[in-house]
Write a protein that holds these residues in place. Structure first.
Motif, PDB file in Angstrom:
ATOM      1  N   ALA A 105      25.595  15.652  30.281  1.00  0.00           N
ATOM      2  CA  ALA A 105      24.559  16.564  29.783  1.00  0.00           C
ATOM      3  C   ALA A 105      23.616  15.840  28.833  1.00  0.00           C
ATOM      4  O   ALA A 105      22.413  16.108  28.821  1.00  0.00           O
ATOM      5  N   LEU A 106      24.146  14.908  28.036  1.00  0.00           N
ATOM      6  CA  LEU A 106      23.286  14.111  27.157  1.00  0.00           C
ATOM      7  C   LEU A 106      22.383  13.208  27.990  1.00  0.00           C
ATOM      8  O   LEU A 106      21.189  13.050  27.686  1.00  0.00           O
ATOM      9  N   VAL A 107      22.929  12.619  29.042  1.00  0.00           N
ATOM     10  CA  VAL A 107      22.112  11.790  29.931  1.00  0.00           C
ATOM     11  C   VAL A 107      20.996  12.629  30.546  1.00  0.00           C
ATOM     12  O   VAL A 107      19.845  12.195  30.642  1.00  0.00           O
ATOM     13  N   VAL A 108      21.320  13.857  30.949  1.00  0.00           N
ATOM     14  CA  VAL A 108      20.307  14.745  31.519  1.00  0.00           C
ATOM     15  C   VAL A 108      19.225  15.048  30.491  1.00  0.00           C
ATOM     16  O   VAL A 108      18.027  15.061  30.818  1.00  0.00           O
ATOM     17  N   ARG A 109      19.594  15.277  29.248  1.00  0.00           N
ATOM     18  CA  ARG A 109      18.581  15.565  28.220  1.00  0.00           C
ATOM     19  C   ARG A 109      17.622  14.388  28.059  1.00  0.00           C
ATOM     20  O   ARG A 109      16.418  14.582  27.883  1.00  0.00           O
ATOM     21  N   HIS A 110      18.147  13.172  28.114  1.00  0.00           N
ATOM     22  CA  HIS A 110      17.262  12.008  28.051  1.00  0.00           C
ATOM     23  C   HIS A 110      16.408  11.910  29.316  1.00  0.00           C
ATOM     24  O   HIS A 110      15.225  11.544  29.244  1.00  0.00           O
ATOM     25  N   GLY A 128      27.056  14.235  21.473  1.00  0.00           N
ATOM     26  CA  GLY A 128      27.155  13.219  20.448  1.00  0.00           C
ATOM     27  C   GLY A 128      27.135  13.746  19.029  1.00  0.00           C
ATOM     28  O   GLY A 128      26.919  12.986  18.097  1.00  0.00           O
ATOM     29  N   ASP A 129      27.371  15.050  18.822  1.00  0.00           N
ATOM     30  CA  ASP A 129      27.390  15.590  17.465  1.00  0.00           C
ATOM     31  C   ASP A 129      28.757  15.344  16.827  1.00  0.00           C
ATOM     32  O   ASP A 129      29.777  15.226  17.511  1.00  0.00           O
ATOM     33  N   TRP A 130      28.792  15.313  15.517  1.00  0.00           N
ATOM     34  CA  TRP A 130      30.015  14.953  14.800  1.00  0.00           C
ATOM     35  C   TRP A 130      31.052  16.067  14.832  1.00  0.00           C
ATOM     36  O   TRP A 130      32.244  15.806  14.670  1.00  0.00           O
ATOM     37  N   ALA A 131      30.622  17.314  15.077  1.00  0.00           N
ATOM     38  CA  ALA A 131      31.599  18.399  15.204  1.00  0.00           C
ATOM     39  C   ALA A 131      32.462  18.193  16.447  1.00  0.00           C
ATOM     40  O   ALA A 131      33.680  18.387  16.414  1.00  0.00           O
ATOM     41  N   THR A 132      31.827  17.780  17.545  1.00  0.00           N
ATOM     42  CA  THR A 132      32.580  17.509  18.761  1.00  0.00           C
ATOM     43  C   THR A 132      33.514  16.320  18.567  1.00  0.00           C
ATOM     44  O   THR A 132      34.670  16.329  19.013  1.00  0.00           O
ATOM     45  N   TRP A 186      29.715   3.974  22.550  1.00  0.00           N
ATOM     46  CA  TRP A 186      29.304   3.865  21.159  1.00  0.00           C
ATOM     47  C   TRP A 186      27.965   4.566  20.936  1.00  0.00           C
ATOM     48  O   TRP A 186      27.760   5.247  19.929  1.00  0.00           O
ATOM     49  N   GLN A 187      27.059   4.451  21.891  1.00  0.00           N
ATOM     50  CA  GLN A 187      25.759   5.101  21.765  1.00  0.00           C
ATOM     51  C   GLN A 187      25.867   6.617  21.799  1.00  0.00           C
ATOM     52  O   GLN A 187      24.990   7.315  21.279  1.00  0.00           O
ATOM     53  N   LEU A 188      26.930   7.117  22.390  1.00  0.00           N
ATOM     54  CA  LEU A 188      27.145   8.558  22.387  1.00  0.00           C
ATOM     55  C   LEU A 188      27.227   9.089  20.955  1.00  0.00           C
ATOM     56  O   LEU A 188      26.851  10.220  20.675  1.00  0.00           O
ATOM     57  N   LEU A 189      27.709   8.263  20.042  1.00  0.00           N
ATOM     58  CA  LEU A 189      27.858   8.653  18.640  1.00  0.00           C
ATOM     59  C   LEU A 189      26.654   8.278  17.789  1.00  0.00           C
ATOM     60  O   LEU A 189      26.436   8.864  16.729  1.00  0.00           O
ATOM     61  N   THR A 190      25.878   7.279  18.234  1.00  0.00           N
ATOM     62  CA  THR A 190      24.823   6.737  17.378  1.00  0.00           C
ATOM     63  C   THR A 190      23.424   6.918  17.962  1.00  0.00           C
ATOM     64  O   THR A 190      22.456   6.432  17.371  1.00  0.00           O
ATOM     65  N   HIS A 191      23.300   7.615  19.078  1.00  0.00           N
ATOM     66  CA  HIS A 191      22.014   7.704  19.767  1.00  0.00           C
ATOM     67  C   HIS A 191      20.987   8.505  18.957  1.00  0.00           C
ATOM     68  O   HIS A 191      21.343   9.324  18.112  1.00  0.00           O
ATOM     69  N   ARG A 192      19.729   8.274  19.271  1.00  0.00           N
ATOM     70  CA  ARG A 192      18.656   9.100  18.728  1.00  0.00           C
ATOM     71  C   ARG A 192      18.515  10.358  19.563  1.00  0.00           C
ATOM     72  O   ARG A 192      18.885  10.393  20.730  1.00  0.00           O
ATOM     73  N   ASP A 193      17.940  11.395  18.962  1.00  0.00           N
ATOM     74  CA  ASP A 193      17.694  12.610  19.732  1.00  0.00           C
ATOM     75  C   ASP A 193      16.752  12.301  20.891  1.00  0.00           C
ATOM     76  O   ASP A 193      15.812  11.505  20.744  1.00  0.00           O
ATOM     77  N   PRO A 194      16.977  12.928  22.046  1.00  0.00           N
ATOM     78  CA  PRO A 194      16.092  12.691  23.182  1.00  0.00           C
ATOM     79  C   PRO A 194      14.651  13.109  22.875  1.00  0.00           C
ATOM     80  O   PRO A 194      14.404  13.991  22.038  1.00  0.00           O
ATOM     81  N   ARG A 221      24.975  25.713  19.272  1.00  0.00           N
ATOM     82  CA  ARG A 221      23.881  24.869  18.795  1.00  0.00           C
ATOM     83  C   ARG A 221      23.087  24.285  19.956  1.00  0.00           C
ATOM     84  O   ARG A 221      21.856  24.227  19.914  1.00  0.00           O
ATOM     85  N   ALA A 222      23.791  23.860  21.006  1.00  0.00           N
ATOM     86  CA  ALA A 222      23.093  23.288  22.160  1.00  0.00           C
ATOM     87  C   ALA A 222      22.185  24.324  22.813  1.00  0.00           C
ATOM     88  O   ALA A 222      21.046  24.018  23.196  1.00  0.00           O
ATOM     89  N   ALA A 223      22.669  25.559  22.925  1.00  0.00           N
ATOM     90  CA  ALA A 223      21.861  26.605  23.551  1.00  0.00           C
ATOM     91  C   ALA A 223      20.664  26.987  22.680  1.00  0.00           C
ATOM     92  O   ALA A 223      19.561  27.238  23.185  1.00  0.00           O
ATOM     93  N   ARG A 224      20.860  27.020  21.361  1.00  0.00           N
ATOM     94  CA  ARG A 224      19.758  27.384  20.460  1.00  0.00           C
ATOM     95  C   ARG A 224      18.632  26.368  20.508  1.00  0.00           C
ATOM     96  O   ARG A 224      17.467  26.724  20.315  1.00  0.00           O
ATOM     97  N   ARG A 225      18.963  25.102  20.770  1.00  0.00           N
ATOM     98  CA  ARG A 225      17.911  24.086  20.900  1.00  0.00           C
ATOM     99  C   ARG A 225      16.937  24.447  22.003  1.00  0.00           C
ATOM    100  O   ARG A 225      15.778  24.021  21.991  1.00  0.00           O
ATOM    101  N   HIS A 226      17.421  25.213  22.967  1.00  0.00           N
ATOM    102  CA  HIS A 226      16.593  25.562  24.115  1.00  0.00           C
ATOM    103  C   HIS A 226      16.260  27.058  24.145  1.00  0.00           C
ATOM    104  O   HIS A 226      15.893  27.594  25.188  1.00  0.00           O
ATOM    105  N   GLY A 227      16.395  27.687  22.991  1.00  0.00           N
ATOM    106  CA  GLY A 227      15.944  29.063  22.857  1.00  0.00           C
ATOM    107  C   GLY A 227      16.809  30.116  23.510  1.00  0.00           C
ATOM    108  O   GLY A 227      16.303  31.178  23.902  1.00  0.00           O
TER     109      GLY A 227
END
Length: 264
Positions: A105-110, A128-132, A186-194, A221-227
């Motif tokens: 899903a993160l790959v899809v967002r990018h 890649g959020d710290w809660a997960t 490692w990038q899953l934890l340190t990536h920039r927002d898409p 949180r993921a759903a709220r990002r997309h309204g």
């Protein structure tokens, strides 16, 4: 313009793409399923590809480089995975819907920043959020901690599937799960927002409140990002497409797509 794309292009790689097509063309957009880390196209070929085709949607599943039947790529990065998705999507007959599961899903967002998708679905998204990460460390420290030093991330059966899935099936699926590239982990934890998505496509988030990888708050949180709000399926594990009640989420996804994109 993205100068890096020109100066340091992603190395080409042989990619596995599995497909299931409807018997009669109905003008529906093709679906491109993107599995999470360790999973290949086989995870969608088990149930979701054929089911989507049976409802009139051309369905394709990609194995990211280093996964499934694609070319080995131990040093793959999130950028390379994103390249895989955009290249395959661009080669489909019509503008596609991107469906990413887990870290897929993160790959899809990018990829949405590079490909004008008709719509997107984030299934049990690991973004890649710290809660997960905290949930993974708490519930499976032995399988999560090695990923910090370059070893493979290992998810347990309890994290992936519900108790309803027979042990024999759970073992068969677990035996097919591999590892992502250490740099991508490692990038899953340190990536920039898409970057923002091209064309602002509609995005649906689906998951389970009983997922032992992605906590409910992360789905919200993921759903709220997309309204919107997440579409939840209680009692299911992280691997929605392989669990006993796999029909429920895919039917809900297809119902949503039919409302967004009725047949031509």
């Amino acid at each position: 313009m993205r100068g890096r794309e020109w100066a340091r292009p992603v190395r080409p790689a042989r990619r596995e793409v599995l497909s299931a097509l409807p018997e009669v063309e109905q003008g529906r957009p093709p679906l491109l399923f993107v599995p999470g880390f360790g999973h290949g196209a086989w995870a969608f070929a088990e149930h979701w590809l054929g089911h989507a085709a049976g409802r009139g949607f051309p369905a394709y599943a990609l194995s990211l480089r280093g996964h499934g039947g694609s070319e080995p790529a131990p040093e793959a990065t999130l950028r390379a995975y994103t390249h895989d998705v955009t290249q395959v999507a661009a080669g489909l007959p019509r503008q596609a819907v991107l469906v990413g599961h887990g870290a897929g899903a993160l790959v899809v967002r990018h990829a949405l920043a590079r490909y004008p998708a008709r719509a997107a679905v984030l299934a049990a998204p690991v973004l890649g959020d710290w809660a997960t990460l905290g949930t993974a460390l708490r519930r499976n420290p032995g399988g999560t901690l090695p990923a910090f030093v370059g070893a493979g991330l290992r998810l347990s059966r309890r994290q992936l599937f519900s108790r309803e899935l027979p042990d024999a099936e759970a073992r068969r699926y677990a035996a097919r799960i591999g590892h992502a590239g250490r740099r991508a982990q490692w990038q899953l934890l340190t990536h920039r927002d898409p970057e923002p998505a091209v064309g602002d496509p509609p995005v649906l988030v689906v998951g389970s409140p009983d997922d032992r990888v992605v906590p409910p708050a992360a789905l919200t949180r993921a759903a709220r990002r997309h309204g919107g709000a997440p579409l939840l399926f209680p009692g299911m594990g992280h691997d929605l497409m392989l669990d006993v009640r796999w029909r429920e989420p895919i039917d809900a996804i297809l119902d949503w797509l039919e409302k967004e994109h009725p047949p031509a």
